[in-house]
Scaffold this active site. Structure first.
Site, short mmCIF file in Angstrom:
data_model
loop_
_atom_site.label_atom_id
_atom_site.label_comp_id
_atom_site.label_asym_id
_atom_site.label_seq_id
_atom_site.Cartn_x
_atom_site.Cartn_y
_atom_site.Cartn_z
CD GLU A 14 -2.59 1.36 2.60
OE1 GLU A 14 -2.97 0.33 3.20
OE2 GLU A 14 -2.84 2.51 3.02
CE LYS A 38 -6.43 1.68 6.91
NZ LYS A 38 -5.22 2.21 6.25
NE ARG A 77 -0.63 8.08 5.15
CZ ARG A 77 -0.56 7.16 6.08
NH1 ARG A 77 0.45 7.17 6.94
NH2 ARG A 77 -1.46 6.23 6.19
C1 3PG Z 1 -2.07 3.40 8.01
O1 3PG Z 1 -2.05 4.35 7.29
O2 3PG Z 1 -2.75 2.42 7.75
C2 3PG Z 1 -1.29 3.49 9.26
O3 3PG Z 1 -0.47 4.58 9.28
C3 3PG Z 1 -0.53 2.27 9.59
O4 3PG Z 1 -0.40 2.26 10.93
P1 3PG Z 1 0.92 1.76 11.70
O5 3PG Z 1 1.94 2.83 11.45
O6 3PG Z 1 0.53 1.66 13.13
O7 3PG Z 1 1.32 0.45 11.08
#
Ligand code: 3PG
Length: 209
Positions: free
Chosen positions: A42, A130, A46
């Site tokens: 993914e 999700k 950002r």
């Molecule tokens: C996301 O965008 O799905 C999160 O930033 C992932 O979260 P994590 O940094 O706790 O893995």
């Protein structure tokens, strides 16, 4: 007919969530993850570099199953499809985004955090979604609770998933995969620490098996 993200991802259990600040890092990062056993990635929208990075991966890393994450608007949706993403992911799902999703059949994991949001997305035609931020909205306990009244909803928890809790998430029957940044955090991507990322990816590829 919208294809399921789980079918596109060919049953992978772990989807690394990545941020790219330098376009030049996208292809080596994708190659590193694919070669280490994690073909579905993914790429989050950002940074300025994200869409160009996704285009480069689509052109050069044919084995990479490209997810585009942090999609919040119809404009993001359109740009992600045009860039060559194979599926999309949103952190949450507004009515505007939901309406835009109904207009296309691009594979998508809509972001949800509550049972009402999950049921709303199920009404909109999604059986996979999700759950974000997973550890904050109830973690494994939330998955167990949802599995009672809505056993047909399949979930990819993301947010707070780490090597030490991923197995417990993946052991839940309504959890088809987990996502997380722990495999390729931004600092390691910026430092081009491909060996370190490869080691974490190889370990992550064994989870849920
Ligand atoms: C996301 O965008 O799905 C999160 O930033 C992932 O979260 P994590 O940094 O706790 O893995």
């Amino acid at each position: 007919m919208r294809e399921l993200v789980s079918s596109i991802c060919k049953g992978v259990k772990v989807i690394p969530v990545v941020v790219i600040e330098d376009v030049a890092d996208a292809v080596p990062l994708a190659r590193c993850l694919v070669e280490s056993g994690l073909p579905a990635v993914e790429f989050t929208l950002r940074t300025e570099a994200a869409l160009d990075g996704i285009k480069a991966v689509a052109a050069e890393v044919k084995d990479c199953i490209i997810g585009v994450g942090s999609i919040r608007t119809p404009e993001h949706l359109k740009a992600s499809i045009e860039a060559g993403g194979h599926f999309g992911v949103s952190p949450g799902t507004t009515e505007t985004l939901r309406n835009a999703l109904k207009e296309c059949d691009w594979p998508f994991l809509p972001g949800t955090a509550t049972i009402s949001e999950m049921l709303t997305m199920q009404e909109a035609g999604f059986s996979e979604m999700k759950m974000f931020p997973a550890s904050i909205v109830g973690g494994v306990g939330m998955l167990k609770a949802v599995a009672g009244p809505a056993a047909d909803i399949r979930i990819c928890p993301t947010g707070g998933v780490k090597p030490d809790n991923a197995e417990e998430y993946l052991a839940q029957k309504n959890c088809f995969a987990v996502g997380g940044t722990w495999i390729a955090p931004l600092a390691d991507v910026n430092a081009k620490n491909w060996d370190v990322i490869a080691e974490r990816a190889k370990a992550a590829s064994l989870l849920g098996k």
